[in-house]
Design an enzyme around this catalytic site. Structure first.
Site, PDB file in Angstrom:
ATOM      1  N   LYS A  50      -1.252  -7.633  -8.859  1.00 37.52           N
ATOM      2  CA  LYS A  50      -2.219  -7.565  -7.759  1.00 37.52           C
ATOM      3  C   LYS A  50      -1.737  -6.471  -6.807  1.00 37.52           C
ATOM      4  O   LYS A  50      -0.929  -6.712  -5.915  1.00 37.52           O
ATOM      5  CB  LYS A  50      -2.314  -8.906  -7.044  1.00 37.52           C
ATOM      6  N   CYS A  92       9.676   1.061   3.814  1.00 35.61           N
ATOM      7  CA  CYS A  92      10.595   0.051   4.325  1.00 35.61           C
ATOM      8  C   CYS A  92      12.028   0.561   4.411  1.00 35.61           C
ATOM      9  O   CYS A  92      12.872  -0.076   5.027  1.00 35.61           O
ATOM     10  CB  CYS A  92      10.551  -1.207   3.460  1.00 35.61           C
ATOM     11  N   SER A 126       5.650  -6.990   4.075  1.00 39.51           N
ATOM     12  CA  SER A 126       6.210  -7.316   5.388  1.00 39.51           C
ATOM     13  C   SER A 126       6.927  -8.663   5.338  1.00 39.51           C
ATOM     14  O   SER A 126       6.667  -9.501   4.469  1.00 39.51           O
ATOM     15  CB  SER A 126       5.096  -7.366   6.436  1.00 39.51           C
ATOM     16  N   PHE A 150       0.801  -1.225   0.000  1.00 42.24           N
ATOM     17  CA  PHE A 150       0.000   0.000   0.000  1.00 42.24           C
ATOM     18  C   PHE A 150       0.829   1.268   0.000  1.00 42.24           C
ATOM     19  O   PHE A 150       0.354   2.325  -0.414  1.00 42.24           O
ATOM     20  CB  PHE A 150      -0.935   0.021   1.220  1.00 42.24           C
ATOM     21  N   GLU A 185       9.115  -3.804  13.480  1.00 39.84           N
ATOM     22  CA  GLU A 185       8.982  -2.786  12.428  1.00 39.84           C
ATOM     23  C   GLU A 185       7.652  -2.068  12.657  1.00 39.84           C
ATOM     24  O   GLU A 185       6.584  -2.635  12.436  1.00 39.84           O
ATOM     25  CB  GLU A 185       9.008  -3.423  11.043  1.00 39.84           C
ATOM     26  N   GLU A 223      -5.101  -3.421  -2.072  1.00 40.25           N
ATOM     27  CA  GLU A 223      -6.490  -2.978  -2.138  1.00 40.25           C
ATOM     28  C   GLU A 223      -6.697  -1.639  -1.436  1.00 40.25           C
ATOM     29  O   GLU A 223      -7.754  -1.013  -1.579  1.00 40.25           O
ATOM     30  CB  GLU A 223      -7.416  -4.045  -1.539  1.00 40.25           C
ATOM     31  N   ARG A 224      -5.689  -1.160  -0.708  1.00 40.51           N
ATOM     32  CA  ARG A 224      -5.820   0.139  -0.032  1.00 40.51           C
ATOM     33  C   ARG A 224      -5.497   1.313  -0.954  1.00 40.51           C
ATOM     34  O   ARG A 224      -5.847   2.444  -0.654  1.00 40.51           O
ATOM     35  CB  ARG A 224      -4.894   0.183   1.187  1.00 40.51           C
TER      36      ARG A 224
END
Length: 501
Positions: A176, A284, A229, A152, A385, A179-180
């Protein structure tokens, strides 16, 4: 109140026509309002996208390098022309401020520009006369249908790390996205079509775990790229490879910034605040731990506090804002919980963003910049994290103690050192066990012609993303040995093992 629009899939060169079975909400993080519905792909919809990509792969793999390059150059120009529109979508769905969103698009553009050089990047090798009248050469060929699953926090840039290069190499692609933040990928799909990309070469499906699992198990998908993640990266890698796929899965991070006593502390403070709170810490490569060595800590702390106090937090569309909201209320509450945990475990909270109020945005997902001092490796805020605007400062007596902290961490994505000592910097770059290293640079993200990726629990797979590693990931090498002997010098039958003569 307007009815949220539905963001559907992009399959076989056009928007998907059928109504989705399931959908999810897309929020504006600054207002807390639902602004769109995003379709969730069922496994059968994923199958339709893969089938479209498989059909297109039969002809796209044979398309000339000149044609691919022409399309990529056209796409590059269209993205550049529409970068303000793309950036606005990022701000509306992620929350990042406009300047940060524009920077994201620019970094994605750099990979598109790199992919435009595929005619040179895809070259093989040739050796003449390896044996009498025998030549040997290698060629790089596409894998077929490949897929990308993206996070996202960079809805435009991270997909651009994948599909331009994959397509340039002759593959077809199924994306893909998160979705956010689904809209940027849909706009880019349209721009690719406008650039002349044939139908089916690039497809977008939205969704949740059901879509992801179908991608990982689909027999027609040869490779999967992922950024997210560490727990999910490990799942993606293990599941994808179990189904015979080539996988690159980039995971999480806990990036340290070591500040030596001889460093320019004002520059170090600027860098730590920029790298710790940019994009609300949702990246990240964010600096999440400042390791102050020796006397640097007591001198650096007030400089950090001074800069944090001046940061302007607000709606990302407000040109005065320097930091926007977090992506969802649930994530905002999670990060706030980390701050509570840090206080409970004894860290010194010297900047408390929990008290922030943004005018006219009472329902937004805002958390102000937080700064902890005297953080120890045993604390949760050090180990996890956090992925939010929380910066931790810990102290180390010596350089050796500082680098030991870095090496003890399970992540190894990025690291930085701030010093005016060239010898110390050179020693650091040589011995630190981290994939991306900055010297007086807080976020050492490589340019597009190098490659991005960490070590240890920050990367699963053998290839980093984009750059030459990206070309290698999206192609496989074929070695060809050919012999065109002089008809008058035929060797005749020889049942022995071939000899080099």
């Amino acid at each position: 109140m307007t009815t949220p629009t539905t963001i559907n899939h992009w399959i076989d060169g056009k928007p998907y026509a059928r109504a989705p079975e399931r959908s999810g909400d897309v929020y504006n993080p600054a207002t807390g309002a639902v602004q769109a519905k995003v379709a969730f792909a069922s496994p059968s919809v994923v199958d339709e996208a893969v089938d479209a990509a498989a059909r297109a792969a039969q002809t796209w793999r044979s398309s000339s390098l000149a044609k691919r390059t022409k399309i990529l150059f056209a796409f590059r120009d269209l993205v550049d022309r529409h970068k303000g529109e793309i950036a606005k979508l990022l701000t509306l769905e992620h929350g990042k401020v406009t300047a940060d969103a524009m920077g994201e698009v620019q970094r994605g553009l750099e990979v598109i520009e790199f992919a435009c050089g595929i005619a040179d990047l895809a070259k093989g090798e040739f050796s003449e006369n390896v044996s009498t009248d025998v030549d040997c050469y290698s060629i790089r060929q596409p894998l077929g249908v490949v897929a990308g699953i993206t996070p996202f926090n960079f809805p435009a840039m991270v997909p651009m790390w994948m599909y331009p290069l994959a397509i340039a190499c002759g593959n077809t692609f199924v994306l893909k996205p998160s979705e956010r933040g689904p809209s940027a990928s849909m706009l880019c799909a349209q721009l690719l079509a406008d650039a002349g990309l044939p139908a089916g070469v690039f497809n977008v499906v939205h969704g949740d775990k059901a879509a992801v699992d179908r991608i990982l198990e689909h027999p027609k998908i040869a490779a999967v790229s992922f950024v997210g993640s560490t727990p999910i990266a490990k799942y993606i890698y293990e599941t994808g490879t179990r189904h015979g796929k080539r996988v690159q899965a980039l995971g999480g991070a806990k990036n340290h910034m070591i500040v030596l006593p001889d460093a320019d502390l004002h520059a170090a403070a600027d860098a730590a605040v920029s790298a710790g709170y940019g994009s609300a810490g949702e990246r990240c490569m964010a600096i999440s731990v400042v390791v102050a060595v020796g006397s640097a800590g007591d001198r650096l702390l007030p400089l950090l506090q001074e800069r944090i106090a001046k940061l302007r937090v607000g709606d990302g569309l407000d040109p005065k804002s320097e930091m926007g909201p977090l992506v969802t209320r649930a994530h905002c509450d999670k990060v706030r919980g980390y701050v509570d945990r840090g206080v409970a475990e004894g860290a010194a909270l010297v900047a408390d963003g929990r008290t922030l109020n943004v005018a006219d945005r009472a329902h937004g997902f805002f958390l102000g910049p937080c700064l902890f001092d005297r953080v120890t490796p045993a604390m949760t805020i050090y180990k996890d994290e956090i992925f939010g605007p929380v910066l931790c400062m810990t102290r180390a007596a010596t350089y050796e103690d500082a680098i030991a902290l870095v090496h003890a961490n399970p992540y190894a994505n990025g690291v930085a050192i701030f010093t005016n000592d060239g010898g110390a910097a050179r020693r650091f770059t040589h011995e630190v066990e981290v994939g991306m290293v900055g010297v007086n640079v807080p976020i050492p993200v490589p340019m597009a012609y190098y490659s991005f990726g960490g070590w240890k629990q920050s990367l699963f797979g053998d290839h980093h993303i984009y750059g030459r590693d990206g070309v290698h990931f999206y192609t496989r090498t074929k070695a060809v040995t050919s012999r065109w002997p002089d008809p008058e010098k035929r060797a005749g039958v020889d049942l022995g093992f071939p000899q080099n003569r």
